[in-house]
Scaffold this motif. Structure first.
Motif, PDB file in Angstrom:
ATOM      1  N   LYS A  16      44.436  39.669  54.556  1.00 28.89           N
ATOM      2  CA  LYS A  16      44.844  38.786  53.455  1.00 28.89           C
ATOM      3  C   LYS A  16      43.734  37.784  53.143  1.00 28.89           C
ATOM      4  CE  LYS A  16      47.909  37.411  50.509  1.00 28.89           C
ATOM      5  NZ  LYS A  16      48.262  38.265  49.367  1.00 28.89           N
ATOM      6  N   ILE A  17      43.087  37.259  54.177  1.00 28.85           N
ATOM      7  CA  ILE A  17      41.971  36.324  53.991  1.00 28.85           C
ATOM      8  C   ILE A  17      40.841  37.013  53.236  1.00 28.85           C
ATOM      9  CG2 ILE A  17      40.128  35.073  55.199  1.00 28.85           C
ATOM     10  CD1 ILE A  17      42.259  34.373  57.344  1.00 28.85           C
ATOM     11  N   LEU A  18      40.495  38.248  53.627  1.00 27.25           N
ATOM     12  CA  LEU A  18      39.437  38.991  52.933  1.00 27.25           C
ATOM     13  C   LEU A  18      39.818  39.239  51.473  1.00 27.25           C
ATOM     14  CD1 LEU A  18      38.395  41.610  55.648  1.00 27.25           C
ATOM     15  CD2 LEU A  18      37.063  39.659  54.823  1.00 27.25           C
ATOM     16  N   GLU A  19      41.064  39.585  51.245  1.00 28.79           N
ATOM     17  CA  GLU A  19      41.534  39.809  49.875  1.00 28.79           C
ATOM     18  C   GLU A  19      41.389  38.540  49.033  1.00 28.79           C
ATOM     19  OE1 GLU A  19      45.816  40.535  47.694  1.00 28.79           O
ATOM     20  OE2 GLU A  19      45.551  41.373  49.701  1.00 28.79           O
ATOM     21  N   LEU A  20      41.781  37.412  49.595  1.00 26.12           N
ATOM     22  CA  LEU A  20      41.675  36.139  48.877  1.00 26.12           C
ATOM     23  C   LEU A  20      40.216  35.743  48.644  1.00 26.12           C
ATOM     24  CD1 LEU A  20      44.550  34.141  50.610  1.00 26.12           C
ATOM     25  CD2 LEU A  20      44.528  35.038  48.277  1.00 26.12           C
ATOM     26  N   GLU A  21      39.360  35.996  49.637  1.00 20.61           N
ATOM     27  CA  GLU A  21      37.932  35.704  49.463  1.00 20.61           C
ATOM     28  C   GLU A  21      37.335  36.556  48.343  1.00 20.61           C
ATOM     29  OE1 GLU A  21      36.348  36.300  53.399  1.00 20.61           O
ATOM     30  OE2 GLU A  21      36.666  34.203  53.957  1.00 20.61           O
ATOM     31  N   ASN A  22      37.742  37.827  48.283  1.00 21.27           N
ATOM     32  CA  ASN A  22      37.261  38.700  47.209  1.00 21.27           C
ATOM     33  C   ASN A  22      37.733  38.197  45.848  1.00 21.27           C
ATOM     34  OD1 ASN A  22      35.840  40.453  48.879  1.00 21.27           O
ATOM     35  ND2 ASN A  22      37.568  41.826  49.166  1.00 21.27           N
ATOM     36  N   LYS A  23      38.979  37.764  45.782  1.00 18.44           N
ATOM     37  CA  LYS A  23      39.490  37.216  44.517  1.00 18.44           C
ATOM     38  C   LYS A  23      38.729  35.956  44.143  1.00 18.44           C
ATOM     39  CE  LYS A  23      44.212  38.986  44.561  1.00 18.44           C
ATOM     40  NZ  LYS A  23      45.644  38.654  44.609  1.00 18.44           N
ATOM     41  N   GLN A  24      38.463  35.106  45.131  1.00 19.32           N
ATOM     42  CA  GLN A  24      37.723  33.876  44.877  1.00 19.32           C
ATOM     43  C   GLN A  24      36.327  34.187  44.354  1.00 19.32           C
ATOM     44  OE1 GLN A  24      36.719  31.556  48.356  1.00 19.32           O
ATOM     45  NE2 GLN A  24      36.704  29.658  47.198  1.00 19.32           N
ATOM     46  N   ASN A  25      35.660  35.162  44.946  1.00 17.58           N
ATOM     47  CA  ASN A  25      34.324  35.557  44.478  1.00 17.58           C
ATOM     48  C   ASN A  25      34.383  36.093  43.055  1.00 17.58           C
ATOM     49  OD1 ASN A  25      33.016  34.790  46.836  1.00 17.58           O
ATOM     50  ND2 ASN A  25      33.266  36.788  47.792  1.00 17.58           N
ATOM     51  N   GLY A  26      35.438  36.854  42.755  1.00 15.50           N
ATOM     52  CA  GLY A  26      35.611  37.367  41.396  1.00 15.50           C
ATOM     53  C   GLY A  26      35.792  36.241  40.400  1.00 15.50           C
ATOM     54  N   VAL A  27      36.569  35.246  40.781  1.00 12.81           N
ATOM     55  CA  VAL A  27      36.798  34.096  39.905  1.00 12.81           C
ATOM     56  C   VAL A  27      35.497  33.323  39.706  1.00 12.81           C
ATOM     57  CG1 VAL A  27      37.971  31.855  39.748  1.00 12.81           C
ATOM     58  CG2 VAL A  27      39.262  33.892  40.419  1.00 12.81           C
ATOM     59  N   LYS A  28      34.750  33.115  40.779  1.00 19.76           N
ATOM     60  CA  LYS A  28      33.465  32.410  40.670  1.00 19.76           C
ATOM     61  C   LYS A  28      32.522  33.149  39.724  1.00 19.76           C
ATOM     62  CE  LYS A  28      33.401  30.164  45.213  1.00 19.76           C
ATOM     63  NZ  LYS A  28      32.739  30.127  46.539  1.00 19.76           N
ATOM     64  N   PHE A  29      32.501  34.485  39.835  1.00 15.49           N
ATOM     65  CA  PHE A  29      31.651  35.295  38.960  1.00 15.49           C
ATOM     66  C   PHE A  29      32.089  35.135  37.508  1.00 15.49           C
ATOM     67  CE2 PHE A  29      30.824  39.331  36.768  1.00 15.49           C
ATOM     68  CZ  PHE A  29      29.443  39.394  36.890  1.00 15.49           C
ATOM     69  N   ASN A  30      33.398  35.200  37.269  1.00 14.08           N
ATOM     70  CA  ASN A  30      33.909  35.054  35.902  1.00 14.08           C
ATOM     71  C   ASN A  30      33.602  33.669  35.338  1.00 14.08           C
ATOM     72  OD1 ASN A  30      34.915  37.655  35.837  1.00 14.08           O
ATOM     73  ND2 ASN A  30      36.973  37.063  36.465  1.00 14.08           N
ATOM     74  N   VAL A  31      33.705  32.656  36.167  1.00 14.76           N
ATOM     75  CA  VAL A  31      33.392  31.295  35.723  1.00 14.76           C
ATOM     76  C   VAL A  31      31.910  31.194  35.356  1.00 14.76           C
ATOM     77  CG1 VAL A  31      33.175  28.888  36.512  1.00 14.76           C
ATOM     78  CG2 VAL A  31      35.290  30.157  36.933  1.00 14.76           C
ATOM     79  N   ALA A  32      31.052  31.800  36.156  1.00 16.14           N
ATOM     80  CA  ALA A  32      29.613  31.775  35.863  1.00 16.14           C
ATOM     81  C   ALA A  32      29.333  32.471  34.529  1.00 16.14           C
ATOM     82  CB  ALA A  32      28.830  32.444  36.990  1.00 16.14           C
ATOM     83  N   ILE A  33      29.977  33.604  34.291  1.00 15.82           N
ATOM     84  CA  ILE A  33      29.802  34.328  33.023  1.00 15.82           C
ATOM     85  C   ILE A  33      30.276  33.455  31.862  1.00 15.82           C
ATOM     86  CG2 ILE A  33      30.610  36.316  31.677  1.00 15.82           C
ATOM     87  CD1 ILE A  33      28.813  37.330  33.757  1.00 15.82           C
ATOM     88  N   LEU A  34      31.424  32.810  32.027  1.00 20.23           N
ATOM     89  CA  LEU A  34      31.950  31.937  30.972  1.00 20.23           C
ATOM     90  C   LEU A  34      31.008  30.771  30.697  1.00 20.23           C
ATOM     91  CD1 LEU A  34      35.764  31.823  31.831  1.00 20.23           C
ATOM     92  CD2 LEU A  34      34.720  32.790  29.789  1.00 20.23           C
ATOM     93  N   GLN A  35      30.457  30.184  31.738  1.00 23.36           N
ATOM     94  CA  GLN A  35      29.530  29.066  31.555  1.00 23.36           C
ATOM     95  C   GLN A  35      28.286  29.512  30.791  1.00 23.36           C
ATOM     96  OE1 GLN A  35      29.131  27.804  35.667  1.00 23.36           O
ATOM     97  NE2 GLN A  35      30.469  26.036  35.333  1.00 23.36           N
ATOM     98  N   GLN A  36      27.751  30.672  31.130  1.00 20.16           N
ATOM     99  CA  GLN A  36      26.577  31.187  30.420  1.00 20.16           C
ATOM    100  C   GLN A  36      26.915  31.446  28.959  1.00 20.16           C
ATOM    101  OE1 GLN A  36      25.431  34.665  32.628  1.00 20.16           O
ATOM    102  NE2 GLN A  36      24.363  33.511  34.212  1.00 20.16           N
ATOM    103  N   SER A  37      28.081  32.022  28.731  1.00 21.15           N
ATOM    104  CA  SER A  37      28.499  32.314  27.354  1.00 21.15           C
ATOM    105  C   SER A  37      28.677  31.032  26.561  1.00 21.15           C
ATOM    106  CB  SER A  37      29.807  33.115  27.353  1.00 21.15           C
ATOM    107  OG  SER A  37      29.625  34.358  27.985  1.00 21.15           O
TER     108      SER A  37
END
Length: 81
Positions: A16-37
């Motif tokens: 569950k911790i690994l799953e949440l960490e993966n989701k967190q990384n996905g969110v961080k990536f999406n936020v970075a893309i949004l900031q660049q856009s």
């Protein structure tokens, strides 16, 4: 609870911790893309505003020039009479 059940529960928690960490990384990536856009959009809007301001200045200058020419022509016509 015996050792096997404890290890099983620990394994579930680790997964569950690994799953949440993966989701967190996905969110961080999406936020970075949004900031660049957003930065690119802001730059484009700034360029557009500069272009609009220049076009407005040119239009205004052209309008003033035409008005002055019209007034000069009117003055010249009045001299002819």
């Amino acid at each position: 609870m015996d050792d096997f059940q404890i290890k099983l529960e620990l394994s579930k928690l680790e997964n569950k911790i690994l799953e949440l960490e993966n989701k967190q990384n996905g969110v961080k990536f999406n936020v970075a893309i949004l900031q660049q856009s957003m930065e690119k959009l802001q730059q484009s809007l700034e360029k557009l505003l500069i272009s609009l301001a220049k076009n407005l200045e040119l239009w205004y200058a052209n309008t003033n020039t035409n008005t002055e020419k019209d007034e000069d022509e009117q003055t010249d016509k009045s001299k002819c009479h």
